[in-house]
Each structure stands twice: as structure tokens, then as C-alpha cells.
Scaffold this motif. Structure first.
Motif, PDB file in Angstrom:
ATOM      1  N   MET A  62       7.675   9.459  -5.302  1.00 60.73           N
ATOM      2  CA  MET A  62       6.678   9.092  -4.646  1.00 60.73           C
ATOM      3  C   MET A  62       6.749   8.077  -4.128  1.00 60.73           C
ATOM      4  SD  MET A  62       3.142   7.695  -6.689  1.00 60.73           S
ATOM      5  CE  MET A  62       3.323   9.002  -8.003  1.00 60.73           C
ATOM      6  N   LYS A  63       6.738   7.724  -3.218  1.00 62.39           N
ATOM      7  CA  LYS A  63       7.058   5.950  -2.709  1.00 62.39           C
ATOM      8  C   LYS A  63       5.925   4.877  -2.683  1.00 62.39           C
ATOM      9  CE  LYS A  63       9.991   7.282   0.936  1.00 62.39           C
ATOM     10  NZ  LYS A  63      10.877   6.668   0.694  1.00 62.39           N
ATOM     11  N   THR A  64       6.138   3.919  -2.556  1.00 68.50           N
ATOM     12  CA  THR A  64       4.699   3.125  -2.841  1.00 68.50           C
ATOM     13  C   THR A  64       3.535   3.433  -2.216  1.00 68.50           C
ATOM     14  OG1 THR A  64       6.088   1.419  -3.546  1.00 68.50           O
ATOM     15  CG2 THR A  64       4.502   0.654  -3.169  1.00 68.50           C
ATOM     16  N   ASN A  65       3.579   3.730  -1.083  1.00 69.01           N
ATOM     17  CA  ASN A  65       2.882   3.765   0.209  1.00 69.01           C
ATOM     18  C   ASN A  65       1.969   4.921  -0.448  1.00 69.01           C
ATOM     19  OD1 ASN A  65       2.813   1.489   1.056  1.00 69.01           O
ATOM     20  ND2 ASN A  65       3.984   2.263   3.735  1.00 69.01           N
ATOM     21  N   ASP A  66       2.378   6.163  -1.309  1.00 71.88           N
ATOM     22  CA  ASP A  66       1.337   7.593  -1.419  1.00 71.88           C
ATOM     23  C   ASP A  66       0.502   6.826  -2.748  1.00 71.88           C
ATOM     24  OD1 ASP A  66       4.806   8.997  -1.186  1.00 71.88           O
ATOM     25  OD2 ASP A  66       3.550   8.861   0.065  1.00 71.88           O
ATOM     26  N   TYR A  67       1.482   5.959  -3.489  1.00 73.25           N
ATOM     27  CA  TYR A  67       0.636   5.244  -4.245  1.00 73.25           C
ATOM     28  C   TYR A  67      -0.650   4.326  -4.100  1.00 73.25           C
ATOM     29  CZ  TYR A  67      -1.369   2.688  -8.786  1.00 73.25           C
ATOM     30  OH  TYR A  67      -1.617   2.198  -9.534  1.00 73.25           O
ATOM     31  N   ILE A  68      -0.414   4.092  -3.247  1.00 75.10           N
ATOM     32  CA  ILE A  68      -1.830   3.397  -2.584  1.00 75.10           C
ATOM     33  C   ILE A  68      -2.754   4.206  -2.051  1.00 75.10           C
ATOM     34  CG2 ILE A  68      -2.287   0.897  -1.187  1.00 75.10           C
ATOM     35  CD1 ILE A  68       0.282   0.306  -1.325  1.00 75.10           C
ATOM     36  N   LYS A  69      -1.993   5.284  -1.077  1.00 79.51           N
ATOM     37  CA  LYS A  69      -2.989   5.847  -0.570  1.00 79.51           C
ATOM     38  C   LYS A  69      -3.105   7.072  -1.431  1.00 79.51           C
ATOM     39  CE  LYS A  69      -0.602   6.602   3.807  1.00 79.51           C
ATOM     40  NZ  LYS A  69       0.506   7.467   4.399  1.00 79.51           N
ATOM     41  N   ALA A  70      -2.861   7.020  -2.671  1.00 79.60           N
ATOM     42  CA  ALA A  70      -4.046   8.063  -3.867  1.00 79.60           C
ATOM     43  C   ALA A  70      -5.423   7.329  -3.722  1.00 79.60           C
ATOM     44  CB  ALA A  70      -2.982   8.630  -4.865  1.00 79.60           C
ATOM     45  N   LEU A  71      -4.765   6.153  -4.524  1.00 74.14           N
ATOM     46  CA  LEU A  71      -5.649   4.942  -4.800  1.00 74.14           C
ATOM     47  C   LEU A  71      -6.945   4.494  -3.870  1.00 74.14           C
ATOM     48  CD1 LEU A  71      -5.839   3.611  -8.126  1.00 74.14           C
ATOM     49  CD2 LEU A  71      -3.506   4.595  -7.280  1.00 74.14           C
ATOM     50  N   GLU A  72      -6.540   4.625  -3.181  1.00 78.10           N
ATOM     51  CA  GLU A  72      -7.462   4.761  -1.849  1.00 78.10           C
ATOM     52  C   GLU A  72      -8.377   5.206  -1.784  1.00 78.10           C
ATOM     53  OE1 GLU A  72      -5.427   3.051   1.936  1.00 78.10           O
ATOM     54  OE2 GLU A  72      -5.337   1.353   1.743  1.00 78.10           O
ATOM     55  N   SER A  73      -8.191   6.744  -1.929  1.00 76.14           N
ATOM     56  CA  SER A  73      -9.628   7.671  -2.121  1.00 76.14           C
ATOM     57  C   SER A  73      -9.850   7.336  -3.769  1.00 76.14           C
ATOM     58  CB  SER A  73      -8.682   8.916  -2.645  1.00 76.14           C
ATOM     59  OG  SER A  73      -7.712   9.229  -3.212  1.00 76.14           O
ATOM     60  N   VAL A  74      -9.462   6.961  -3.841  1.00 79.59           N
ATOM     61  CA  VAL A  74     -10.923   6.635  -5.456  1.00 79.59           C
ATOM     62  C   VAL A  74     -11.521   5.893  -5.301  1.00 79.59           C
ATOM     63  CG1 VAL A  74     -10.855   5.893  -8.204  1.00 79.59           C
ATOM     64  CG2 VAL A  74      -9.030   7.423  -6.975  1.00 79.59           C
ATOM     65  N   LYS A  75     -13.079   5.982  -4.861  1.00 83.19           N
ATOM     66  CA  LYS A  75     -13.814   5.172  -3.984  1.00 83.19           C
ATOM     67  C   LYS A  75     -14.961   5.564  -4.561  1.00 83.19           C
ATOM     68  CE  LYS A  75     -12.669   6.162   0.830  1.00 83.19           C
ATOM     69  NZ  LYS A  75     -11.925   5.301   1.473  1.00 83.19           N
ATOM     70  N   VAL A  76     -16.103   5.066  -4.069  1.00 86.34           N
ATOM     71  CA  VAL A  76     -17.438   6.012  -3.916  1.00 86.34           C
ATOM     72  C   VAL A  76     -17.844   5.250  -2.342  1.00 86.34           C
ATOM     73  CG1 VAL A  76     -17.950   5.126  -6.200  1.00 86.34           C
ATOM     74  CG2 VAL A  76     -18.858   3.431  -4.698  1.00 86.34           C
ATOM     75  N   GLN A  77     -19.287   6.168  -1.884  1.00 86.02           N
ATOM     76  CA  GLN A  77     -19.957   6.502  -0.693  1.00 86.02           C
ATOM     77  C   GLN A  77     -21.121   5.098  -0.753  1.00 86.02           C
ATOM     78  OE1 GLN A  77     -19.728   8.389   1.612  1.00 86.02           O
ATOM     79  NE2 GLN A  77     -19.128  10.059   0.138  1.00 86.02           N
ATOM     80  N   LYS A  78     -21.655   4.578   0.354  1.00 87.34           N
ATOM     81  CA  LYS A  78     -21.806   2.496  -0.278  1.00 87.34           C
ATOM     82  C   LYS A  78     -23.461   2.689  -0.771  1.00 87.34           C
ATOM     83  CE  LYS A  78     -23.504  -0.822   3.482  1.00 87.34           C
ATOM     84  NZ  LYS A  78     -23.784  -0.874   4.483  1.00 87.34           N
TER      85      LYS A  78
END
Lengths: 354, 153
Positions: free
Chosen positions: A1-17
Motif C-alpha cells: 500500500m502506498k501512502t496515496n492509497d491510504y489517503i484515497k481510502a480515507l477520502e472515501s469516508v465522508k457524508v453527503q452535504k
């Protein structure tokens, strides 16, 4: 896993506006429901109490053992009624740079009031003391408890409650700082009668167990009556001291538990209006006939039945005896003569305690 | 602190708080509840922060504390964690990396998040979490080992 992979994975953790907006509205609604008379202590309230106390003439009182005039009686004037119960020189820690002392303490395990004193012992301590923020949250490895506002007391199992500390500014010098720490903890009947006291030293945040249960006596009464004040609950026990009280009950339809996504959840079935009606109709009845409305700081919570709560599953109400002074628009400390309470009244139903 | 100032902090740090909560409770419903509780505490206590950075640190720690309290509640523990949480993680079934990230123990997940996502230095993380810097470094190293993150500092 590269750092960017980790960051992208966390970016998917969000809610709708719209969900974000919805949560904000829930925050505001939650805040609104905590009406002033039911609000727990906050840092702002401490400031109001401190100001009021500073204007009160200091009692001519016996000096405590260290020769320091009692700051507890200054910050909490009514504590003069039970001055003989104020514990002094409770605990001390010294790391060579600063000395921290719990100079005074008054506690019934539900309410804990402390005077905490820091003294710089050298230049390092002096600089640390000058810059230290005493409200920063921390978790201590010493006891495992967390302190979301710095100086304070937590019970075992981190039962919820609030605490905060207010600096006694007029006593501050280059080498000394003083704090008035007050804690309101949910119902307790902890056999160990101890709480985790969290504090700072120059090498980090620490905590230690203090005996907080033997200071002020708590009276326990079983509540029995032919009637019930509500079809949603049955009051069972009252615990009360000069400082605070708790009413335990059996839940019928105040809340329900259900299994949902992520685990068990609690659903409240009682409306704010109904809760307020019960609150406003609950009072202590004194030996001289006076009725004193209970000062509720928290109420209607789910409990896991065990020995410490008399096997009740509902925390009906609890709190210190503080009351909201409409004139000063601030909460003020008050004590109630617990020995002379002869009855409890809830929604017109009288419980004889003697 | 006025509600408007709090709203600004809410808008600015909601995502951070939500992610911290999600990493700890591992499901959307509780993450939302704990996020709400965190910002409610911000309104209730209305602390004065010298900088936005301190406000962010306070929110991170408070969010962690709220989640840890929830995880200890007796009715929460009654749940069959394996059954319910596995179902939740499966909702991210197309994101193997996220599933792996969520499998991290909480003592690793928060320092890892703060380091790799939020960009804090280990000394800053140590101060926020009130841990020794060496502890943070050890935990990051362990997390890298578990996640097999290739160093790209």
C-alpha cells in the motif's frame, strides 16, 4: 500500500452535504433541549460563580493546617455549614520543578469540589506554570481515565458526567496558580469509593486514584407508595446528601432498547414536555414543611441494573443542589440539609422518608 | 464562543472529526452520532482557543474520547461485534484498502490517520494524544507493518 492509497481510502469516508447539515441541526437541537435550569456545569458557569463568590465577604474562619485561608469556603460559601467535613492536604505531587497539591476537597462521590494549588519550585517550573493551559484534554495511562477538560475527577468505568476548572485569578502570582475544580458525576455507589484525579506536571499529564467517598455522608431511602406518579416509570430509591441527589427508578416506557445496525441502541420514548412536567413537580419536603424544588442537572438515563444502582434500570434525575439564579443569570451553589428531608414529592405523589 | 464561530469550526473540521469517529466505531451510524456529540460538547463547553490548530486538536481528542466511551457502554458491548461490524465493513467491499485500514486497532488507527492523512508530525501527534513521542513512533511503525505502507516521507 502506498501512502496515496491510504489517503484515497480515507477520502472515501465522508457524508453527503445534506447529512452534514442534518447533523448540525441535531447539534443545535440537542443544545436547545439542555434548558438553562437543566444545564450541567460549563466553564462559563464556573466563571459566573467565581465572580459572585469574590464579591462575598470571606468568612472569618479557622485557618486550615497549612495556614492558608480556606479557598473552598470562599468559592463555595455555603460549604461553611459543613466546614468540618472539608478535607485538607488531600494529595501532593512534586517533580522538582512544580509542586501540585489538592489543598481542599469536599465530596459525596457524585459531586466533588476541590481547591488545587500549583507552585513553581525553580525557573523551569516557573516558565512551565506561566504557559500551561490547564483545560487541555488528555487520557492518562496511570488510571486509564480521560479528562476532556484537563483538571478534574473521573470515576471508574468513565461514567459520564461533567467537570471543569476555574482559575482563581486573584491568587495567581509568578510562582503560584490556584484552581477551583468541580465535578458532577452520574450516580455512584462505588464500593471502592475512589475517583481518578487528572492533573498536569511538567513531564506530562498524570492521574491518580483518590478516595472521594468518605467526605460527606449520603442517605439512601427506598421509595414506596400506593400510587405511581407516571405510567412511564416507578420511582424506587432516593440517595441524597448536602451536595447532591439521585432518584433511581424502574423503566416502563421512558426508553426502549432495540438492536440496530452497529449494535444495541436506546430510543427515548418520553417527550421533553413530559420530562419537564415531571422535573418541575419534584421537590424535597423538609421537616418544617418547606418544599424545595429539586435542582436537576441531568435526567432520564438508561442504567445497567447492578448493586450500585439498587438494580434499577432508569436514572430518573440526578444533580447537585445548585440552582439558577434568575437575577444574576448564573448558577449558584447551594446546600440542602439532608438530615431534615422527610419526604419526596413527584407529580403530586408523596414518598415518606422517615 | 458564539454559535457562528462554532459553525465555522464545524464546517472546517467536520470531515476530520467524522473520520476519527469512523475509524474508532467502524460504522456510519455511530460515527454520525459521535460526531454530533463532539460538536455538541464544543457548544456546551464553549472553550476559548488561541488558534484554529488548538481547536482542531481539541476536537480530535474529544471525538476519540466520545467514541471510547460509547465502545465501553454496556448495551453496546451486547452486540455481536463480529456479526454487525463485518456487515458494515462489507459495505466497503469494493475498497480493500479501506477494509484493511479499518481493521487496525484504535491505538494505531488514530496516530496513522493524523500522520498520513492530516500531516501532523510525530511530536505534534504526541502532544495531541498526550503520548510520548517514542510511543507514537512505535505505533506508526507497527501500523506501517500491518498495512504494509511503503514509506514515502
Amino acid at each position: 500500500m502506498k501512502t496515496n492509497d491510504y489517503i484515497k481510502a480515507l477520502e472515501s469516508v465522508k457524508v453527503q452535504k445534506n447529512t452534514k447539515e442534518e447533523i448540525w441541526q441535531n447539534v443545535l437541537n440537542q443544545e436547545e433541549k439542555a434548558a438553562p435550569k437543566n444545564r450541567r456545569f460549563s466553564v462559563k458557569r464556573f466563571a459566573a460563580i467565581a465572580t459572585a463568590a469574590a464579591c462575598v465577604a470571606v468568612f472569618a474562619s479557622p485557618l486550615i493546617s497549612s495556614g492558608i485561608e480556606s479557598l473552598m469556603r470562599k468559592m463555595y460559601p455555603q460549604s461553611a455549614k459543613i466546614a468540618d467535613k472539608i478535607e485538607t492536604s488531600v494529595f501532593e505531587d512534586n517533580d522538582g520543578h512544580v509542586k501540585m497539591t489538592v489543598e481542599e476537597m469536599l465530596s459525596d462521590m457524585q459531586s466533588v469540589y476541590m481547591i488545587v494549588h500549583y507552585e513553581a519550585l525553580d525557573e523551569t517550573g516557573k516558565e512551565w506554570l506561566a504557559n500551561r493551559d490547564f483545560t487541555q484534554p488528555f487520557i492518562s495511562d496511570d488510571t486509564g481515565a480521560y479528562f476532556d477538560f484537563g483538571l478534574g475527577v473521573r470515576l471508574e468505568e468513565e461514567r459520564s458526567g461533567t467537570f471543569g476548572n476555574s482559575e482563581i485569578e486573584e491568587n495567581r502570582t509568578e510562582n503560584e496558580r490556584w484552581f477551583y475544580v468541580t465535578c458532577e458525576l452520574q450516580h455512584v455507589n462505588n464500593e471502592n469509593k475512589r475517583g481518578a484525579f487528572g492533573y498536569y506536571m511538567t513531564d506530562g499529564a498524570k492521574s491518580t486514584w483518590l478516595d472521594i467517598g468518605t467526605n460527606v455522608e449520603t442517605y439512601v431511602y427506598e421509595l414506596t407508595s400506593d400510587e405511581s406518579p407516571s405510567d412511564r416509570f416507578i420511582p424506587k430509591y432516593l440517595t441524597v446528601s448536602e451536595l447532591s441527589f439521585t432518584i433511581f427508578a424502574e423503566n416502563i416506557s421512558v426508553y426502549s432498547l432495540y438492536e440496530g445496525s452497529g449494535g444495541w441502541r436506546m430510543e427515548s420514548l418520553i417527550s421533553i414536555e413530559e420530562m419537564t412536567e415531571v422535573e418541575e413537580s419534584t421537590c424535597f419536603v423538609m421537616a418544617d414543611g418547606e418544599k424545595i424544588p429539586v435542582a436537576i442537572n441531568g435526567g432520564m438515563g438508561c442504567l445497567e441494573p447492578d448493586e450500585s444502582n439498587y438494580y434499577c434500570d432508569l436514572l430518573l434525575f440526578d444533580g447537585t443542589h445548585d440552582y439558577f439564579n434568575e437575577e444574576t443569570q448564573s448558577y449558584e451553589h447551594r446546600m440542602i440539609d439532608a438530615e431534615n428531608i422527610v419526604g419526596l414529592e413527584i407529580m403530586g405523589v408523596y414518598y415518606d422518608l422517615k | 464562543m458564539e454559535n457562528e464561530e462554532i459553525k465555522q469550526l464545524y464546517d472546517k473540521y467536520f470531515d476530520t472529526v467524522y473520520r476519527v469517529c469512523f475509524l474508532l466505531v467502524k460504522n456510519e451510524a455511530d460515527a454520525k452520532d459521535m460526531t454530533q456529540e463532539t460538536f455538541y460538547r464544543l457548544i456546551k463547553h464553549s472553550p476559548l482557543f488561541e488558534t484554529d490548530g488548538k481547536a482542531k486538536a481539541w476536537l480530535i481528542v474529544t471525538a476519540s474520547n466520545c467514541c471510547k466511551t460509547l465502545l465501553k457502554k454496556w448495551w453496546y458491548k451486547k452486540a455481536d461485534a463480529d456479526g454487525d461490524f463485518k456487515e458494515e465493513i462489507c459495505n466497503f467491499s469494493d475498497n480493500e484498502i479501506l477494509k484493511t485500514v479499518l481493521s487496525l486497532d484504535k491505538k494505531y488507527s488514530i496516530p496513522t490517520y493524523l500522520y498520513y492523512y492530516e500531516g501532523y508530525k510525530t511530536a505534534e501527534i504526541a502532544q495531541i494524544l498526550n503520548e510520548k513521542q517514542s510511543t507514537v513512533q512505535t505505533r506508526l511503525a507497527k501500523a506501517r507493518e500491518i498495512l504494509k505502507i511503503e514509506l514515502s516521507e
